[in-house]
Write an enzyme that holds these catalytic residues in place. Structure first.
Site: not given
Ligand SMILES: [Zn+2]
Length: 664
Positions: A113, A115, A117, A227, A313, A407, A410, A425, A430
């Site tokens: 069947e 699918k 959305d 369904y 899919k 990072c 930070c 990080c 952070c």
């Molecule tokens: Zn950071």
């Protein structure tokens, strides 16, 4: 017309209107015009006004009624709404077939069947009357959206059951969706009013079902495609389920097909792929299910999904564009995620200007440079991703992408644990991490604090009103009112929803903590296995790793989390701020609640995984070794040393039949 005649006329009008609803919504074969049907409805409405004593809840005049809700109630599903595993190719389909063929000797045929959305919902009928409708939610607990579901004309308010053959309770599942026409119309209207439009029809359907005022939902013209019938009606195939659904009043799928083998399945999939753009609603693939229900049930589950069903899919849509830059985002766990900034391009119906590169190993694998022409793809709600670099189009001016040493938020040094592909990080506090943690903490599947979105959190951090999650619970109306965008009412609303969120299930609480590698399902498993935060806190790495689906890396991450004083402090602060963790009570469905099982030997009618699945479904735990804490040892043929150990310790021993009797 006297009262008796009126009563008679009302009953006949209702039956006639239902008949035409069925012709229109289920069979697509209306026999009378909309105008004629409206005039029947008008007559019924007038008669009911005159004789209100004859109004019943299942009257077609009563679809839109009641006053707006303050919020949705939670509903625990009687049977979990499971997920379906995805497949993307013929190879995936063949692999699936090979896996299930090993578990059954039966000749397999497959029911296919489209699918749709949309949004999965579960409908409960008692004595044939629609009494409750719930969203899928997390699969175990959804939201009560009965008032809104009643407005959907393709859903019967009363099941067709002339011969009185249906059981007292019947549960139906299916998809609520919006047609393409209605979706376009809705978005046009929204943008005209300067409001946010919906990104896709699924969001539009979900947003419409989650309106607190059913009159708004009614305007969205949603539809329903059934369904499944969850209740056992003694049907022997999924095809029979669809036929039954149609008989009792539902639209139960277009383009259904019974296929005798996978060649036919795949041909049908290709057929639907060709015509999907012409359908009035969106579909994103084909659901393929073992048609024989006895075999389907026998195949059992793998993880959270039944083995006998697969969603094949359609391939993602792909387009090409240029990578203009690569930026690095810092996530909730401190993980650094490279993101490609793209020249904007339309794919799968939306404009895309960024695509995730997942991690730096992926950058290396793709060989991607800034300035490259790339193929990107997007499918459904999935984040767009780069799939390939077209290296022949290079000019020589492309720039390499380097892992940052520090990072980007930070400026702390970046580290990479040896066992992982990701960089992190090193700063445990952070700013970006903290902010992401807070977003996560209040999100729908965690504390679900309605009205506390990222923008407001950012504002609260900037104003210095909150530093950690526990601070949220200390906010007062007076704190909020002076802020931008906070009128008095908004402030009291937010405080009210914060207070409401204080009571939380253990699983959600664990998920909200944002422990690395602990997603929703893992949090549920932890809550089920440890039943209190205290037990979880004290659990050893070995104990954690005994839980199904929790490997050593996840176990270590959980263990480490509870070793850090900072985290314990946060938990204590949360509890002190009034957070109450509710623990699921023992119920009949949890008849193994708190019981420890050990399995040994081979069972003839179940695989080991199936046996484990049953034990867990009833609230029990499965361990790998026998101890004094073990409640039952289930013994199959050729048992190992665990059997002897169980006898030595005097643990209750169950043979296969006794075990099957317990789980029946
Ligand atoms: Zn950071």
């Amino acid at each position: 017309m006297d009262k008796n005649q009126a009563k008679d006329r009302i009953a006949k009008l209702r039956a006639e209107i239902e008949h035409h609803r069925y012709l229109y919504h289920v069979l697509d074969a209306p026999e009378i015009s909309d105008g004629a049907l409206d005039s029947l409805k008008n007559e019924l409405e007038n008669l009911e006004k005159q004789y209100p004593e004859f109004i019943t809840e299942d009257s077609p005049t009563q679809r839109v009624g009641g006053s707006p809700l303050a919020k949705f109630k939670k509903v625990k599903h009687d049977k979990p709404m499971l997920s379906i595993n995805d497949a993307f190719s013929r190879q995936d389909l063949d692999d699936w077939f090979e896996r299930i063929s090993k578990l059954t000797q039966a000749n397999l045929d497959f029911f296919c069947e489209p699918k749709i959305d949309g949004l999965a919902v579960s409908l409960r009928y008692e004595n044939n009357k629609l009494v409750r409708a719930a969203t899928r939610g997390d699969g175990l607990v959804g939201e009560d959206v009965t008032m809104n579901i009643r407005t959907i004309e393709s859903i019967p308010l009363r099941l067709h059951d002339e011969k009185n053959q249906l059981p007292q309770v019947v549960e139906i599942r299916g998809e609520v969706y919006m047609t393409k026409n209605v979706f376009d119309k809705l978005n046009k209207e929204l943008s005209k009013q300067g409001e946010k439009t919906f990104a896709n029809p699924r969001n539009a359907a979900a947003g419409s079902i989650r309106q607190l005022d059913p009159r708004l939902t009614a305007k969205r013209e949603l539809k329903f495609m059934a369904y499944d019938i969850v209740t056992d009606l003694g049907l022997d195939s999924h095809q029979a389920v669809h036929e039954k659904l149609k008989q009792i009043g539902f639209r139960a799928g277009d383009y259904l097909k019974l296929c005798k083998d996978l060649d036919e399945v795949f041909a049908w999939f290709n057929e639907l792929k060709k015509i999907r753009n012409k359908l009035p609603y969106w579909i994103d693939g084909v659901v393929v299910m073992v048609n024989n229900l006895a075999v389907f049930n026998q195949l059992g589950f793998t993880g959270k999904a039944p083995r006998g069903i697969l969603a094949l899919k359609f391939p993602a849509e792909q387009v090409t564009t240029i990578v203009e830059n690569v930026i690095v985002q810092v996530g909730r766990t401190g993980v650094l995620t490279p993101v490609a900034v793209l020249r904007p391009v339309t794919v799968a119906g939306t404009i895309v200007s960024r695509a995730t590169l997942h991690n730096f190993a992926e950058i290396e694998r793709l060989g991607i440079k800034i300035g490259d022409t790339v193929i990107i793809q997007k499918a459904g709600d999935i984040i767009p991703e780069v799939v390939q670099v077209i290296k022949n189009l290079r000019t020589g001016k492309e720039k390499n992408i380097k892992v940052p040493k520090r990072c980007p938020v930070c400026n702390s040094p970046v580290v990479k644990p040896e066992s992982e592909v990701n960089f992190y990080c090193s700063n445990k506090s952070c700013f970006a991490m903290q902010r992401e943690q807070l977003y996560h903490f209040v999100s729908k599947n965690a504390f679900n604090i309605v009205g506390l979105g990222p923008k407001i959190i950012d504002q609260l951090i900037e104003e210095g009103l909150i530093e950690d999650a526990a601070d949220i619970f200390a906010l007062t109306k007076g704190d909020l009112e002076p802020l931008d965008r906070f009128a008095e009412k908004a402030a009291s609303n937010l405080i009210a929803s914060i207070n409401q969120a204080k009571k939380i299930s253990l699983a959600r609480f664990i998920y909200a903590l944002g422990i690395r590698h602990v997603g929703e399902q893992t949090a549920i498993a932890l809550a089920e296995n440890f039943s209190s935060l205290e037990n979880l806190r004290k659990a050893s790495q070995e104990k954690l790793a005994e839980i199904n689906d929790i490997g050593p890396v996840v176990a270590k991450s959980i263990y480490d989390y509870f070793q850090q004083p900072k985290n314990i402090k946060l938990i204590e602060k949360l509890l002190a701020a009034g957070v109450v963790i509710s623990v699921a009570k023992k119920s009949k469905q949890n008849k193994f609640f708190g019981k420890n099982f050990v399995l040994t030997g081979t069972l003839s009618s179940l695989t080991r995984d199936q046996a484990k699945e049953y034990i867990r479904r009833f609230g029990g735990r499965v361990s790998s070794s026998v101890s004094r804490q073990t409640d039952y040892v289930v013994v199959g043929s050729e048992p190992g040393s665990k059997y002897a150990q169980a006898k030595k310790l005097g643990v209750k021993i169950l043979n296969e039949k006794e075990f099957l009797d317990l789980i029946k």
